[in-house]
Motif scaffolding. Structure first.
Motif, PDB file in Angstrom:
ATOM      1  N   ARG A 246     -97.907 -32.746  41.864  1.00  0.00           N
ATOM      2  CA  ARG A 246     -97.920 -33.087  40.443  1.00  0.00           C
ATOM      3  C   ARG A 246     -98.260 -34.569  40.299  1.00  0.00           C
ATOM      4  N   ASN A 247     -99.179 -34.892  39.387  1.00  0.00           N
ATOM      5  CA  ASN A 247     -99.514 -36.292  39.149  1.00  0.00           C
ATOM      6  C   ASN A 247     -98.284 -37.106  38.776  1.00  0.00           C
ATOM      7  N   TYR A 248     -98.290 -38.371  39.225  1.00  0.00           N
ATOM      8  CA  TYR A 248     -97.261 -39.355  38.909  1.00  0.00           C
ATOM      9  C   TYR A 248     -95.899 -38.987  39.491  1.00  0.00           C
ATOM     10  N   THR A 249     -95.914 -38.433  40.719  1.00  0.00           N
ATOM     11  CA  THR A 249     -94.680 -38.152  41.449  1.00  0.00           C
ATOM     12  C   THR A 249     -94.811 -38.719  42.866  1.00  0.00           C
ATOM     13  N   ARG A 250     -93.835 -38.437  43.727  1.00  0.00           N
ATOM     14  CA  ARG A 250     -93.819 -38.855  45.129  1.00  0.00           C
ATOM     15  C   ARG A 250     -93.989 -40.364  45.295  1.00  0.00           C
ATOM     16  N   PRO A 251     -93.077 -41.159  44.752  1.00  0.00           N
ATOM     17  CA  PRO A 251     -93.189 -42.620  44.821  1.00  0.00           C
ATOM     18  C   PRO A 251     -93.245 -43.138  46.263  1.00  0.00           C
ATOM     19  N   THR A 252     -94.138 -44.103  46.489  1.00  0.00           N
ATOM     20  CA  THR A 252     -94.359 -44.681  47.813  1.00  0.00           C
ATOM     21  C   THR A 252     -94.611 -46.175  47.664  1.00  0.00           C
ATOM     22  N   ARG A 253     -94.065 -46.954  48.591  1.00  0.00           N
ATOM     23  CA  ARG A 253     -94.241 -48.412  48.545  1.00  0.00           C
ATOM     24  C   ARG A 253     -95.441 -48.846  49.384  1.00  0.00           C
ATOM     25  N   PHE A 254     -96.078 -49.935  48.954  1.00  0.00           N
ATOM     26  CA  PHE A 254     -97.234 -50.498  49.642  1.00  0.00           C
ATOM     27  C   PHE A 254     -97.056 -52.004  49.810  1.00  0.00           C
ATOM     28  N   TYR A 255     -97.681 -52.524  50.866  1.00  0.00           N
ATOM     29  CA  TYR A 255     -97.849 -53.961  50.972  1.00  0.00           C
ATOM     30  C   TYR A 255     -98.929 -54.384  49.987  1.00  0.00           C
ATOM     31  N   LEU A 256     -98.671 -55.440  49.215  1.00  0.00           N
ATOM     32  CA  LEU A 256     -99.668 -55.964  48.285  1.00  0.00           C
ATOM     33  C   LEU A 256     -99.875 -57.445  48.544  1.00  0.00           C
ATOM     34  N   PRO A 257    -101.111 -57.917  48.499  1.00  0.00           N
ATOM     35  CA  PRO A 257    -101.366 -59.336  48.727  1.00  0.00           C
ATOM     36  C   PRO A 257    -100.771 -60.191  47.617  1.00  0.00           C
ATOM     37  N   ALA A 258    -100.355 -61.387  47.970  1.00  0.00           N
ATOM     38  CA  ALA A 258     -99.761 -62.284  46.981  1.00  0.00           C
ATOM     39  C   ALA A 258    -100.736 -62.594  45.858  1.00  0.00           C
ATOM     40  N   GLU A 259    -102.052 -62.580  46.173  1.00  0.00           N
ATOM     41  CA  GLU A 259    -103.058 -62.884  45.163  1.00  0.00           C
ATOM     42  C   GLU A 259    -103.009 -61.920  43.975  1.00  0.00           C
ATOM     43  N   ALA A 260    -102.516 -60.720  44.198  1.00  0.00           N
ATOM     44  CA  ALA A 260    -102.479 -59.732  43.121  1.00  0.00           C
ATOM     45  C   ALA A 260    -101.414 -60.055  42.083  1.00  0.00           C
ATOM     46  N   GLY A 261    -100.371 -60.766  42.498  1.00  0.00           N
ATOM     47  CA  GLY A 261     -99.313 -61.138  41.558  1.00  0.00           C
ATOM     48  C   GLY A 261     -98.501 -59.960  41.052  1.00  0.00           C
ATOM     49  N   TYR A 262     -98.401 -58.901  41.852  1.00  0.00           N
ATOM     50  CA  TYR A 262     -97.680 -57.697  41.443  1.00  0.00           C
ATOM     51  C   TYR A 262     -96.254 -57.705  41.990  1.00  0.00           C
ATOM     52  N   PRO A 263     -95.244 -57.450  41.167  1.00  0.00           N
ATOM     53  CA  PRO A 263     -93.886 -57.274  41.688  1.00  0.00           C
ATOM     54  C   PRO A 263     -93.846 -56.024  42.577  1.00  0.00           C
ATOM     55  N   ARG A 264     -92.882 -55.955  43.479  1.00  0.00           N
ATOM     56  CA  ARG A 264     -92.824 -54.849  44.429  1.00  0.00           C
ATOM     57  C   ARG A 264     -92.009 -53.683  43.871  1.00  0.00           C
ATOM     58  N   PHE A 265     -92.675 -52.583  43.658  1.00  0.00           N
ATOM     59  CA  PHE A 265     -92.015 -51.314  43.346  1.00  0.00           C
ATOM     60  C   PHE A 265     -93.006 -50.191  43.632  1.00  0.00           C
ATOM     61  N   PRO A 266     -92.537 -48.940  43.742  1.00  0.00           N
ATOM     62  CA  PRO A 266     -93.383 -47.854  44.251  1.00  0.00           C
ATOM     63  C   PRO A 266     -94.551 -47.479  43.343  1.00  0.00           C
ATOM     64  N   ALA A 267     -95.558 -46.870  43.991  1.00  0.00           N
ATOM     65  CA  ALA A 267     -96.710 -46.274  43.308  1.00  0.00           C
ATOM     66  C   ALA A 267     -96.556 -44.752  43.344  1.00  0.00           C
ATOM     67  N   LEU A 268     -97.331 -44.049  42.506  1.00  0.00           N
ATOM     68  CA  LEU A 268     -97.165 -42.614  42.300  1.00  0.00           C
ATOM     69  C   LEU A 268     -98.442 -41.865  42.652  1.00  0.00           C
ATOM     70  N   ARG A 269     -98.301 -40.702  43.295  1.00  0.00           N
ATOM     71  CA  ARG A 269     -99.469 -39.891  43.626  1.00  0.00           C
ATOM     72  C   ARG A 269    -100.258 -39.557  42.367  1.00  0.00           C
ATOM     73  N   THR A 270    -101.576 -39.725  42.456  1.00  0.00           N
ATOM     74  CA  THR A 270    -102.453 -39.516  41.298  1.00  0.00           C
ATOM     75  C   THR A 270    -103.790 -38.963  41.777  1.00  0.00           C
ATOM     76  N   ASP A 271    -104.380 -38.101  40.974  1.00  0.00           N
ATOM     77  CA  ASP A 271    -105.595 -37.408  41.358  1.00  0.00           C
ATOM     78  C   ASP A 271    -106.849 -38.215  41.042  1.00  0.00           C
ATOM     79  N   PHE A 272    -107.177 -39.184  41.892  1.00  0.00           N
ATOM     80  CA  PHE A 272    -108.456 -39.879  41.816  1.00  0.00           C
ATOM     81  C   PHE A 272    -109.491 -39.065  42.585  1.00  0.00           C
ATOM     82  N   ALA A 273    -110.700 -38.959  42.036  1.00  0.00           N
ATOM     83  CA  ALA A 273    -111.697 -38.030  42.545  1.00  0.00           C
ATOM     84  C   ALA A 273    -112.085 -38.266  43.994  1.00  0.00           C
ATOM     85  N   ASP A 274    -112.135 -39.519  44.437  1.00  0.00           N
ATOM     86  CA  ASP A 274    -112.706 -39.779  45.756  1.00  0.00           C
ATOM     87  C   ASP A 274    -111.806 -39.387  46.911  1.00  0.00           C
TER      88      ASP A 274
END
Length: 311
Positions: free
Chosen positions: A164-192
């Motif tokens: 199901r889209n927007y479920t299964r939260p998972t954490r990632f390393y993100l570069p400091a340049e992105a300026g993103y606080p750390r919290f999980p991302a969600l599975r999503t149906d991107f075509a590629d």
């Protein structure tokens, strides 16, 4: 002079595609139904309008938000490359069946996501791809419709299960340049992710998060009650306009790209893709990551304000 027709050429992404192509010395024509804003009036609902709009055109870029494979077939059937920025899996599968030159995956996701995943896959799989988008950016109606249109829907995982889209939260390393606080991302149906899984021979899974924890949690909640999305007030969400794409390979190393302004970045990649397909013609449906490498595009991406790295 080579002319490129940009469908939706005065929209959120199209206006930047036109600008970038013109800066590269290409005659870009903004196409749409509004005669006051279009260089060439084209109504995609009228086959005769589209047919006449293709006169003297060497390539077509679809930034209109319209996802009609008949349009792609009409263009590619004349041997004219049809370049599409779609992230919709069902539509991408239809484009892959078109007889003629069609180029897919020409934004940041899909697009940069495929280039980064290809690099990450060199260390083996699985490959997890994070797409981080700025919740506060003013997107076109097509992008907003795509995001909410996935609510409650399921797609096939490489292991054969349904996700199901927007479920299964998972954490990632993100570069400091992105300026993103750390919290999980969600599975999503991107075509590629489906094409990458098949072509790279390793499982590729896509995840989405926004730069706002509240907005990301909102998607996670709405996917269980998608009808409530119609009650969400218009006017955008809290957040900024920074975006980040990161692909993590089987060895734990990540390849990433980051910048500001999703629409501008998508347009920059699309414009590079158009130049590429004009220089190296294709004869069948092809994804950007199948005809170009990250290293080949690195100088132009950097010039467009897109930072790249690995770690």
């Amino acid at each position: 002079m080579t002319s490129v027709l940009v469908l939706g050429g005065y929209g959120a992404v199209g206006v930047h595609v036109v600008e970038r192509l013109r800066a590269a010395g290409i005659d870009a024509l903004a196409a749409g139904r509004d005669a006051s804003r279009a260089d060439r009036v084209v109504d995609l609902a009228d086959p005769r309008s589209l047919e006449s709009g293709l006169d003297g055109v060497a390539a077509v870029v679809n930034c209109s938000g319209a996802e009609d494979p008949a349009v792609a077939a009409a263009v590619a059937g004349r041997g004219i490359p049809f370049v599409d920025i779609t992230a919709t899996s069902e539509y991408a599968r239809e484009l892959e069946l078109v007889d003629g030159p069609v180029l897919l995956g020409v934004g940041i996701a899909p697009g940069l996501s495929g280039l980064l995943a290809t690099e990450a896959a060199r260390a083996g799989g699985p490959v997890d791809v994070l797409i981080g988008l700025g919740a506060g950016e003013a997107h076109g109606p097509a992008a907003t419709a795509w995001t909410y249109g996935l609510l409650g829907k399921r797609f096939n995982d490489p292991d054969g299960s349904q996700v199901r889209n927007y479920t299964r939260p998972t954490r990632f390393y993100l570069p400091a340049e992105a300026g993103y606080p750390r919290f999980p991302a969600l599975r999503t149906d991107f075509a590629d992710q489906h094409r990458l899984t098949a072509k790279l021979g390793v499982p590729v899974r896509s995840y989405l998060r926004l730069d706002s924890r509240l907005a990301t949690l909102g998607l996670a909640a709405l996917t269980w009650a998608p009808r409530v999305a119609s009650l969400v007030p218009a006017g955008g969400m809290p957040g900024g306009d920074g975006w980040v794409i990161a692909a993590r390979g089987g060895d734990g190393r990540s390849w990433w790209a980051t910048g500001r302004g999703q629409s501008r970045a998508t347009a920059a990649v699309a414009a590079l893709a158009v130049q590429r397909v004009l220089q190296r013609p294709i004869a069948e449906p092809t994804w950007l990551h199948e005809m170009a490498s990250l290293d080949e595009l690195r100088p132009a991406l950097s010039e467009a304000g897109i930072a790249l790295g690995a770690g």
